[in-house]
Scaffold this active site. Sequence first.
Site, PDB file in Angstrom:
ATOM      1  N   GLN A   1       0.901  -1.161   0.000  1.00 28.40           N
ATOM      2  CA  GLN A   1       0.000   0.000   0.000  1.00 28.40           C
ATOM      3  C   GLN A   1       0.930   1.199   0.000  1.00 28.40           C
ATOM      4  O   GLN A   1       1.817   1.305   0.838  1.00 28.40           O
ATOM      5  CB  GLN A   1      -0.827  -0.040   1.287  1.00 28.40           C
ATOM      6  CG  GLN A   1      -2.062   0.792   1.255  1.00 28.40           C
ATOM      7  CD  GLN A   1      -3.148   0.183   0.401  1.00 28.40           C
ATOM      8  OE1 GLN A   1      -3.161   0.343  -0.815  1.00 28.40           O
ATOM      9  NE2 GLN A   1      -4.062  -0.543   1.013  1.00 28.40           N
ATOM     10  N   SER A   2       0.721   2.094  -0.943  1.00 24.03           N
ATOM     11  CA  SER A   2       1.728   3.127  -1.184  1.00 24.03           C
ATOM     12  C   SER A   2       2.083   3.987   0.009  1.00 24.03           C
ATOM     13  O   SER A   2       3.230   4.112   0.380  1.00 24.03           O
ATOM     14  CB  SER A   2       1.259   4.042  -2.288  1.00 24.03           C
ATOM     15  OG  SER A   2       1.532   3.439  -3.502  1.00 24.03           O
ATOM     16  N   THR A   3       1.103   4.614   0.595  1.00 27.07           N
ATOM     17  CA  THR A   3       1.448   5.576   1.639  1.00 27.07           C
ATOM     18  C   THR A   3       0.744   5.193   2.922  1.00 27.07           C
ATOM     19  O   THR A   3      -0.214   4.430   2.922  1.00 27.07           O
ATOM     20  CB  THR A   3       1.006   7.001   1.258  1.00 27.07           C
ATOM     21  OG1 THR A   3      -0.402   6.977   1.114  1.00 27.07           O
ATOM     22  CG2 THR A   3       1.646   7.448  -0.023  1.00 27.07           C
TER      23      THR A   3
ATOM     24  N   LEU B   1       4.871   1.870   2.040  1.00 26.54           N
ATOM     25  CA  LEU B   1       6.040   2.359   1.296  1.00 26.54           C
ATOM     26  C   LEU B   1       5.651   2.532  -0.163  1.00 26.54           C
ATOM     27  O   LEU B   1       4.973   1.685  -0.732  1.00 26.54           O
ATOM     28  CB  LEU B   1       7.197   1.361   1.392  1.00 26.54           C
ATOM     29  CG  LEU B   1       7.820   1.206   2.766  1.00 26.54           C
ATOM     30  CD1 LEU B   1       8.912   0.163   2.724  1.00 26.54           C
ATOM     31  CD2 LEU B   1       8.389   2.532   3.230  1.00 26.54           C
TER      32      LEU B   1
END
Length: 687
Positions: free
Chosen positions: A22-24, A64
Amino acid sequence: MNGEHKITGGHRARTALVYLRQSTLVQVREHTESTMRQYALADTAVSLGWAPRDVEVIDRDLGLSGTSAAHRQGFRDLMSRVCLGEAGAVFGLEISRLGRSNADLARLAEMARLTDTLLIDSDGVYDLSDFNDWLVLGLKSTMSQAELHIMAGRLQAARRAAAERGELRAPLPVGLACDADGTVVTDPDAEVRAAVADIFACFFAAGSAYGVVAAFAGRKFPQRAYGGVWAGQLRWAPLTHHRVLQVLKNPAYAGAYVHGRHVTRKKVDADGNVRTVTAELPRAQWPVLIKDHHPGYLSWEEYLAIEARLAANHTAGGARPVREGTALCQGIIICGGCGGPMAANYHGDDRASYECHSHRDGKKTPGCRSIMAHAVDDAVAAALLDALTPEQVGLALAAAGEVTSRHQRVSRAAGLAVERARYEADRAERAFSQVEPENRLVARTLEARWEARLAALADAEQALQAARDALPPLPDRASLEKLAADLPALWHAPTTTARDRKRLLRALIADVTLLPEADRHKARIGIRWHTGAADQLVIDRPKPTGIPAPTPSPATELIRRLGPVTGNDALVTILSQHGYLTGAGRPFDIKAIQWVRRAYHIPGPSAYGSGEISVNEAAQRLGCSPGVVYYWIETGQLDARRSPGGRLCIPWTPATDADCRARITSSGHLNPAARRTRPRQHRWVRP
Ligand SMILES: [Zn+2]
């Protein structure tokens, strides 16, 4: 599931890896649905025939960004497991987005093909050794990359369009705030407004960011916190140089809306890691600049003036900031020989000289000179005062107004601090009085807080009184007007500091150049005014101090002729009878005659009478040290007289000579041979 038949017993015998990404952190925090779906993949694996103990979840990359694999430990683990052939299948929510770059995914696909690992997502099962699956995955990956690009492009374009209208919100610096309608206004808190305004006022007064820091010594400056638990809160902290520069350089204070003042760039460091750095763009390259967008603390012209002053203060080149020394042209004087800056060097008793820096750098040219500072300063100051005549009154009164406002600023800040402390004490008191009596513990805490607030109020009141007491009394208007009428007097007044003079000088003069000049007794000075005009002055170089002006030759002749036989007292009389004067135009005194004697090597008359010798002469004849002779004279063993000049003269006869030699022979101290023949005397006898 689509393509379920591709899963064989061989795949099921190996581990099923579920890769979560999950990106952020915001996505992790707010898009919980997606995270839940990702974890549910483990159940899918079980339903497809894997034993629960063979299902492994890799979730180290949650939060990340996937844009690069550099910092994603989870993805690297996944790759190594696939390479070793430990994995039968890799599960992801959307396989084409496993790695955000095509290169990552291509590597994973290649390894999966070699080790016969399946890639499984909600759309189905990909067997990479099957050309169709390989092609579909490749296409999907390219599409996702394109989608990302288009989305980012649209977002950026929308942001840019909003910014061009001045509507894209960015965090406002302290001192500016948004009202309920979203309009930018100055902060409603008067203390904050005063602190911000004072930074600019102090900068215009002191001329440097360090000057502002000094003016704020002991006073705190507000800072608005962004993000975290303190978001939106105001905190007061000591003012730093960096902070002053931030405020001075921020165009928002000049009422301008700016977008794109900072850009981020990607850099690859020596270890191959990609890092993002933020850089400040020069004003000419700002993509969006809307002036008069909101009320500010200064005009755009003042902002530009600050920018120019900061650039000039930059010590790597150009004029340097004014310092305390008396040398007026310090920081703006240039060597006409090499074009480099000249340093102001002080040689005790505040005499300064300007010296070319090239001496140190080994770049000295034949045209490089040094000069006593006062010679240049006097000439430049005279030129300045000449130029000032029509503006005299205005300038002096402006200077007076500046002093008055500085006075008010100091006590105004302390006054506002008292007001704030009083408000907080009142609030603490109110909170204490409203608490129910049975809440003893709460009441005790609130009482302590109230007491602390009262102590802070007392401190603030004391600080205000101290600030008022510390101010020197202001001169009255009448004396100011008298001074204003005579700017040269104001310039030379002892109360005017060297710093003030320099600031006034720099207000009109851009720089001063010591130009090459063929006559070595003269100096040529170039003055460049801020208006663009240039002047040249030729001045006499000051004579080096310490060497008297040459004495006219008839007097020198007389001293040369009479000097060896005449004492200095007599010479003073003779020279004054002739009416001779020294080079400086004064009558001759003993000191002046001594100078002439030393300069022309004219000996004085001999002090000794016939048959008399000096102490040194006697010591030489006897072969002992002069100290011995002095000792004999002091103790009366040897006769001597003092000449009028204070010299000791010893009448020397053969009898004196014989006496002295006998004294030396018998002395054990002076004659070691005599000491050795003397019998040893035992003072202490053992019983
Ligand atoms: Zn030079």
